[in-house]
Design a protein around this motif. Structure first.
Motif: not given
Lengths: 612, 103
Positions: B52, B57, B59-63
């Motif tokens: 991320g 992005q 998204d990496g932190q959401i994952m």
């Protein structure tokens, strides 16, 4: 009124369905009540519809109702339809009324059997199939009824299937009639492809336009089917064994109705049959041979039911001879009277068997004349009708009609049929004299109830008076029966005056006298005759042995050789492969989670390597 | 190669994952296998964060948050199995001896 035709079939069918669905949970009393009600309604409706139909104008050829469209493909269509014309009226009345009487008798006969529900489920299903066969307006629908009666015959012959011989007899009947059914089906295929329709009236209209060889071939196939159903030589071997079933079954299926289905089929197609003289010729010869072979076997039987079975075959031979000679009236008339007196004979035989603790050997009976006077009277009437004693019996008039027409075609046929009549009177009165005269050899018990006596008395009256529907001109001109059928079957042939009639009347009397001198009561009890010739005769002229050696044994040998054939091995190999693959994969499933992790990791690495 | 190099995070993640996988494959003690699984999960989480960061992005932190939740669930289920084994009278924590489900 046409809408009542399906209802007539539905009555017994509904009873059958109810009895099958309750699965034997009904006790004897409600079962018999249900059967009586269903069959009574069926018989009443048949009589009502028939009377209405016959009261209509004569030109009114047939009433027809189409139920639904069954098959409709390219250039062939079949409709499920029912037709009532003057020929099917006769059959309808025979099937529903004689069927009703026999089922009433059967209610008493089978009352103590624990499988009474199953018995009547099959019996009523049989009546429904037979009615469908009789009323069908399309050969495909007729075939459904044809198969239905065959199935019920199989189920009922093997009704007491706990005993091995009964099950074997049922299987034999099924396989032998199956040969005929296959031929019948081939005949249907021939007509369906040649004429494009199996609707009987359209087929008969189309018949003159068909190529002659196809018509002949198709009629030969249908004749083959009819012969197997009616137990004609050479497909007759199943009928004597079919006596393994309960006696009401023999009365209904193997004497009065099912076995005459072939005669009915041929009479229905008589217009097409007239175009194929070769088929008629074969039909006459088959009938001729069957009359003599079956009468010869009946002369030496010791089992009372087998005597009657062979006599049924022989009498059916008369009908085939009549069909082959173009004597449609004679064939149908004999069918009707035969249904009366043969059902009567089987019922009385059943009564005797029941009261003598299931004893069927006539040489262990004797002196029953004093102890069962009513049964004796009924059996005597039936025997007289079967032998064709002049003037007072139904069988006399119908047999005379056939003899006259046979003489028209070929005096040889007439002579053979006369010889058959002579043998008939000998064998049936041999049975009468051995069973009812002489000393007592087995003690009887019980009494014959009203439910059994009443149907027998009705049939006894019909066995006498049924013949007076049609009396030759030489005696007194009565033509009720032929007038009834004339719109369908055409006029009857001219008579030959009284010379033939007198000969035909004297021959049975000579036969009875001879039987009296041979088997009248003597000092010692009568013994069955022995010897190689007699044993061969008793075993149906060795037909069974020949079929066993020529067909059954080779088939079994081939089957045994073929048990582990190449194709089987190939499929065995496929099975083995699947099995070993399964074994291999089962090895992976060793329950050690670390190995699973290894496999997952390795597979992931491979997948990633392939993807990148 | 400085500290903010995203590739460094990915390399460390691969290294950590290998350690975890190696641990699952060679250790027989159930507790250590669970620990190794946790290490693998965290390696994956680190990989997401680094990726991320590299491509900017979120998204990496959401994952990452999702993987933390997975790890908690996995740990609770795994520890529950271990406790059940103990309660059922299983004397050891040897994973190879718990193979009654084999084909």
């Amino acid at each position: 009124m046409a809408s009542l035709l399906p209802v007539i079939i539905l009555c017994p069918l509904l009873v059958s369905v109810i009895l099958i669905l309750t699965g034997g949970r009904l006790s004897a009393r409600p079962t018999t009540l249900l059967v009586g009600a269903g069959m009574g309604l069926c018989a009443l409706l048949s009589i009502y519809v028939s009377c209405n139909f016959l009261a209509g104008p004569v030109s009114d050829g047939a009433i027809h109702t189409t139920l639904w469209n069954w098959i409709s493909v390219d250039n062939f269509s079949a409709q499920v339809g029912l037709t009532l014309d003057r020929l099917s009226v006769v059959m309808l009345l025979v099937v529903s009324c004689v069927g009703f009487l026999i089922l009433i008798y059967a209610c008493a006969y089978m009352y103590d059997d624990k499988d009474i529900g199953r018995f009547f489920a099959y019996m009523t299903l049989f009546v429904a199939s037979m009615l469908l066969l009789v009323l069908a307006s399309d050969l495909t629908v007729l075939f459904v009824g044809w198969e239905g009666v065959g199935l019920c015959s199989y189920l009922l012959i093997g009704f007491w299937y706990h005993e091995r011989p009964n099950a074997l007899a049922a299987r034999k009947a099924f396989v032998v009639t199956r040969i005929g059914d296959a031929l019948f089906l081939l005949g249907l295929f021939v007509f369906a492809t040649a004429a494009g329709t199996l609707d009987i009236p359209s087929l008969i209209l189309a018949a003159p336009g068909l190529p002659h060889h196809l018509l002949t071939l198709g009629m030969f196939f249908l004749l083959g089917g009819a012969m197997a159903k009616s137990a004609q030589v050479p497909l007759q071997t199943w009928l004597p064994d079919a006596m393994a079933g309960p006696t009401p079954v023999s009365a209904l299926i193997h004497a009065a109705t099912m076995v005459t289905a072939g005669v009915y089929l041929l009479a229905r197609l008589h217009d097409a049959l007239l175009l194929t003289p070769a088929v008629m010729h074969v039909c006459a010869v088959v009938g001729f041979v069957t009359i003599l072979l079956a009468a010869g076997s009946a002369l030496v039987q010791t089992d009372i039911k087998r005597i009657l079975a062979y006599s049924t075959m022989s009498q059916l031979g008369y009908m085939y001879l009549a069909i082959g000679c173009g004597a449609w009236h004679g064939a149908i008339f004999h069918l009707v009277t035969h249904a009366f007196f043969k059902a009567l004979l089987f019922m009385t035989a059943g009564t005797i068997i029941l009261r003598l603790h299931h004893e069927q050997d006539i040489f262990r009976m004797g002196g029953l004349r004093q102890r069962m006077p009513g049964v004796f009277a009924a059996f005597l009437i039936g025997s007289a009708a079967l032998a064709g004693l002049p003037l007072v019996t139904a069988g006399y008039f119908s047999k005379e009609m056939i003899l006259q027409d046979a003489f028209n075609v070929a005096p040889l046929y007439w002579a053979g049929a006369l010889l058959g009549a002579f043998m008939t009177s000998i064998y049936i009165f041999r049975c009468v004299f051995i069973v009812f005269w002489g000393g007592t050899r087995t003690h009887d018990h019980g009494r014959t109830g009203l439910a059994m006596a009443l149907p027998m008395s009705v049939l006894a009256v019909l066995s006498i008076a049924g013949g007076w529907m049609q009396i030759p001109d030489a005696i007194y001109p009565v033509h009720l029966f032929s007038n009834l059928l004339r719109p369908v079957l055409g006029p009857i042939a001219e008579e030959h005056g009284s010379a033939l009639l007198i000969i035909g009347s004297i021959v049975p009397l000579i036969g009875v006298t001879m039987a009296w001198f041979l088997w009248r009561p003597k000092n010692q009890a009568p013994q069955p005759a022995g010897g190689v010739l007699i044993e061969t005769l008793r075993a149906d002229w060795g037909f069974d042995a020949v079929y066993n050696a020529a067909v059954s044994r080779p088939y079994e040998i081939v089957a045994r050789i073929n048990q582990s054939d190449f194709i089987d091995r190939f499929y065995g190999l496929v099975g083995l492969m699947v099995y070993s693959l399964g074994w291999l994969f089962a090895k992976f499933q060793n329950g050690q989670v670390r190995r699973y992790a290894c496999w997952v990791a390795a597979a992931t690495v491979v997948a990633l390597y392939l993807a990148v | 190669m400085n500290a903010s190099d995203p590739n460094l995070g990915l390399i460390i993640a691969a290294f950590l994952f290998s350690i975890g996988l190696f641990g699952v494959m060679v250790r027989r003690n159930l507790l250590f296998m669970l620990l190794s699984t946790e290490v693998m999960l965290n390696a994956v989480a680190l990989a997401f964060i680094s990726a991320g960061n590299k491509w900017h992005q979120a998204d990496g932190q959401i994952m990452f948050i999702m993987i933390i939740a997975y790890a908690a669930a996995e740990a609770s289920v795994g520890l529950a199995i271990v406790l059940r084994l103990h309660a059922a009278g299983h004397a050891t924590l040897d994973a190879d001896s718990c193979n009654r489900l084999k084909g």
